[in-house]
Design an enzyme around this catalytic site. Structure first.
Site, short mmCIF file in Angstrom:
data_model
loop_
_atom_site.label_atom_id
_atom_site.label_comp_id
_atom_site.label_asym_id
_atom_site.label_seq_id
_atom_site.Cartn_x
_atom_site.Cartn_y
_atom_site.Cartn_z
N ASP A 20 0.82 -1.22 0.00
CA ASP A 20 0.00 0.00 0.00
C ASP A 20 0.85 1.27 0.00
O ASP A 20 0.68 2.14 0.86
CB ASP A 20 -0.94 0.02 1.21
CG ASP A 20 -1.73 -1.26 1.36
OD1 ASP A 20 -2.04 -1.89 0.34
OD2 ASP A 20 -2.03 -1.65 2.51
N GLU A 78 -11.49 1.24 -3.60
CA GLU A 78 -10.91 1.62 -2.32
C GLU A 78 -9.65 2.44 -2.58
O GLU A 78 -9.31 2.77 -3.71
CB GLU A 78 -10.57 0.36 -1.51
CG GLU A 78 -9.63 -0.59 -2.23
CD GLU A 78 -9.41 -1.90 -1.51
OE1 GLU A 78 -9.75 -2.00 -0.33
OE2 GLU A 78 -8.88 -2.83 -2.14
#
Length: 542
Positions: free
Chosen positions: A15, A187
């Protein structure tokens, strides 16, 4: 021409949120249940990266006591504005099918090394939150909005609320600005302003082999947003044989030379010949890593150079010259000083619970026996990431157990249900012995934790120091021991590296996101009074 070799952050570093301050680049990555929270690597050329710091180091910033496997810190967003670093992060305390509990927080600091502020609570509407600083002075929080009434999944689009710095809170007005594309599972939003447009970069498709990065743009922060004409802009899904898989969850950076790059999540699988390549592409014990791709602009849209499938080698900025080659990691920790090296991590809140000391016996890491390796609370495990599938880790331990509930040694660890260990314990009638214990199952499964029968090695009373090692070679790893650090003996046979991966866990219980660690541990489920002393730890990639 200098070349960026991917992945740039090897081992569990997912991420990536990339941020530039002047001529220095930072990438912040998720740490989940591992502590300290949020790793930050830095670079001056995008080619060579070093682990610089961790941000969430205090309990007031991050309380993870009892969080589930793969809970904790999700998808941090690191930005720099108003002479401050701003970090937004999620702390996930429940990810059960019948309920998600997640809170988003903000901390700030004038320096990347800190000190960082206490946390400002933002909301609990969803995860993967990010902060956008508009050029009119306003700030906006974006996040994956949880819709509790959706039947198949809870991904309700990208939510947006204005952040009010003077009041240190969000406005009450909420907007869902982008529903996502047919790829779904939208997301990880990030917004960038360029050419008069707001560019909304999101992750879609879930964080496995169907993962992707999608892009949309609008003249207004609130939308409506139009999707990129060649979406997704990044994904490995169309090429099952590409070296870099799972590509998605990305962020942009504009270099100080004027070019653009994209940082993204990726994984490098060990192929699994027993499963169709079109349904399962292998196992990634190193977890989800971080890579960089070069961007180019066409018709006010950014594109990944050479197409959406990620490249292993990427052209560095032309201004970058004479960079040093990326060498295998070779480290020795003699446990000198009063703080653990930045490469070490513990689990959940364990660091606050007296699990170790570097000063009680100078030159040694003393671990105080705590709960078992299957515990979701306090365990004395100090570990570092696997960053290669070819390495050897060696340690030396002094430990005097007198009960079968005592154990200390070296472990290869994925989560509370999936790990193995080689340790010193005690067996009545035999005394001190070396033994291997294996846990192979879903999260928290302790009923399948068992010793490997027939592998006990009795330790002579004259032996004070026992040397332990683990050797990783691709899809398998093996343990060894020595009583003199010269004559080594194998124990336990070969173990499957693939069982220390998200992909192995996901077959039994979806939603696990970390990677393999190797570390040192001490268990005392008898009276919590026994400790183990470790003299050194070597980690050497081959």
């Amino acid at each position: 021409m200098a070349v960026i070799s991917n992945p740039v952050l090897k081992g569990f570093n997912p991420d990536p949120s990339i941020c530039r301050v002047g001529e220095t680049y930072y990438i912040a990555t998720s740490t989940f249940e591992w502590f300290p929270g949020v790793q930050v690597h830095k670079s001056s050329n995008l080619v060579n990266w070093e682990l610089a710091t961790q941000i969430l180091t205090e309990r007031k910033q991050l309380d993870m006591q009892g969080v589930p496997d793969s809970g904790g810190v999700w998808a941090p967003c690191l930005t720099y504005h108003d002479n401050l670093f701003w970090l937004v992060y999620s702390n996930v305390t429940c990810i059960r099918p019948n309920g998600w509990d997640v809170s988003n927080y903000l901390v700030t600091s004038p320096n990347i090394e800190g000190p960082w502020s206490g946390p400002i609570y933002l909301n609990s509407s969803g995860f993967d939150a990010s902060l956008f600083h508009d050029d009119d002075g306003k700030k906006y929080l974006l996040y994956m909005d949880v819709d509790e009434h959706m039947k198949r999944h809870r991904f309700g689009g990208i939510g947006l609320r204005e952040y009010l710095p003077g009041e240190q809170k969000l406005s009450d007005e909420e907007h869902v600005v982008y529903a996502g594309t047919p790829i779904k599972l939208t997301e990880a939003p990030h917004v960038y302003k360029e050419n008069g447009y707001y560019y909304l970069l999101v992750a879609e498709g879930g964080t496995e082999y169907t993962h992707a990065a999608s892009l949309a743009r609008s003249r207004n922060i609130l939308g409506p947003y139009e999707t990129h004409p060649d979406n997704p802009i990044l994904s490995s899904y169309s090429n099952p044989y590409n070296y870099l898989q799972k590509a998605g969850h990305a962020s942009f950076v504009k270099t100080h030379w004027g070019g653009w790059y994209l940082a993204h999540l990726t994984g490098r699988p060990i192929a699994d010949d027993t499963v169709s390549i079109y349904h399962h592409r292998g196992f990634c014990p190193l977890g989800r890593e971080s890579a960089l791709q070069k961007l180019e602009w066409r018709n006010d849209w950014p594109y990944v150079v050479n197409g959406p499938v990620p490249s292993t080698e990427v052209e560095a900025p032309p201004e970058v010259q004479d960079v040093r080659p990326v060498e295998p990691v070779r480290l020795r920790d003699n446990f000198e000083g009063d703080k653990l090296d930045v490469n070490w991590a513990t689990l959940r809140a364990s660091s606050f619970d007296g699990i170790y000391s570097l000063t009680e016996r100078p030159g040694f890491l003393r671990l105080y026996g705590k709960e078992s390796l299957a515990s979701l609370r306090t365990k004395a495990l100090v570990a570092r990431r696997w960053q290669s599938l070819n390495f050897e880790a060696v340690t030396a331990v002094e430990f005097a157990p007198f009960n079968d509930k005592h154990q200390a040694g070296i472990a290869c660890f994925y989560n509370s249900g999936n790990w193995s260990s080689l340790g010193i314990t005690y067996i009545k009638g035999k005394g001190r012995v070396l033994n291997i214990v294996v846990s192979d199952g879903g999260p928290g499964c302790t009923d399948i934790t068992m010793p490997i029968d027939g592998n006990e090695v009795v330790i002579d009373d004259s032996v004070k120091t026992v040397y332990l090692k683990v050797t990783v070679n691709g899809a398998e790893y093996r343990y060894g021991y020595s009583f003199d650090n010269q004559n080594w003996h194998a124990i336990g046979g070969a173990f499957d590296s693939r069982k220390l991966s998200d992909d192995y866990i996901v077959r039994k219980n979806p939603g696990f996101f970390t990677g393999a660690f190797v570390g040192l541990y001490c268990v005392d489920n008898f009276n919590r009074a026994l400790s183990a002393d470790f003299d050194f730890f070597d980690y050497n990639e081959q």
